[in-house]
Design a protein around this motif. Structure first.
Motif: not given
Length: 268
Positions: A74-75, A100, A105, A107-108, A122-123, A129
């Motif tokens: 992804y990065e 959440q 969290q 993230h996608v 998420g994480s 993750a």
């Protein structure tokens, strides 16, 4: 550590996963093609490229069943790269919202993966993750607990108490402490079944190791597999070591993807 549980149909194929059960693993790496060749040689996979429309994502097959995925990063990597464990859900949008609210969290955000399913990434509150998977055409891994297939998932975290609270609230997991090879270990149960494990990242761990989920793949012989890992350009991080369910090692592929291998004892 115990092999994961799922509902089984004929020929050891998986037909469904209860919500909250680890159901799929995938790896995002800089060179999916070369990395796929490593795992194909090590685990006996046939790897299919699903085409440019899916960004070069590859599906690994074992005995005709999908067992895992490999895709592009992804990065740029920000430290060790781990296989991502996916947890099954009947409603990924509702689970992501609950994720959440419980302190995690996202993230996608939830998104459709063609007709295969819907997922989010998420994480948890401790920083590990994890992905959520709502199955449609693909339930997840079609085979588990046999050579070349996923067989266990393990959360390593610096705050197991907070992680236990989070996953208990989200999925109703039961946490059962036990000793494994002299280490304080926690078995994670869902509906009375052992589905995963959890271990504390202690002061004896390298400081750069982040909280993470570690995926294990079954192999016929851990010592032979370790030799294959090094011959194919990978590195052994831990083991092989004997524990009650079998003989295991933690390794990484030539691109740095970290995973576990274990030769399960027949009685396990």
């Amino acid at each position: 550590m115990r092999p994961q549980s799922a509902e089984r149909g004929p020929l050891m194929e998986i037909t469904s996963y209860a919500p909250g059960t680890p159901c799929w693993v995938d790896l995002h790496t800089a060179d999916p093609g070369t990395t796929a060749e490593f795992y194909a040689e090590l685990l006996g996979w046939t790897v299919q490229d699903t085409g440019p429309e899916s960004g070069g994502y590859r599906i690994a097959l074992r005995a005709g069943g999908a067992v895992a995925g490999i895709g592009p990063q992804y990065e740029p990597a920000r430290g060790p790269t781990f296989w991502t464990t996916h947890l099954s859900t009947d409603d990924v949008d509702a689970t992501a919202a609950a994720f959440q609210r419980a302190g995690g969290q996202v993230h996608v955000a939830p998104v459709d993966v063609f007709d295969a399913g819907r997922f989010a990434v998420g994480s948890d509150p401790t920083g590990a993750a994890v992905a959520l998977w709502q199955p449609r055409r693909r339930i997840g891994s079609a085979r588990v607990n046999e050579p070349g297939a996923p067989c266990w998932h393990e959360l390593a975290t610096r705050d197991p108490e907070r992680a236990a609270e989070f996953y208990r609230e989200l999925f109703g997991w039961e946490v059962v402490p036990q000793q494994v090879a002299g280490t304080d270990y926690r078995l994670l149960r869902l509906g009375g079944r052992e589905i995963a494990g959890m271990v504390r990242i202690g002061d004896d761990w390298p400081a750069e190791v982040p909280p993470h989920w570690l995926a294990y793949f079954a192999v016929p012989d851990a010592d032979v597999a370790v030799q294959q890992v090094t011959a194919l350009g990978g590195t052994v991080l831990t083991g092989p070591l004997d524990i009650e369910p079998g003989r295991f090692a933690v390794v990484h592929d030539p691109a740095g993807g970290v995973f576990g291998i274990i030769a399960l004892r027949p009685e396990a």
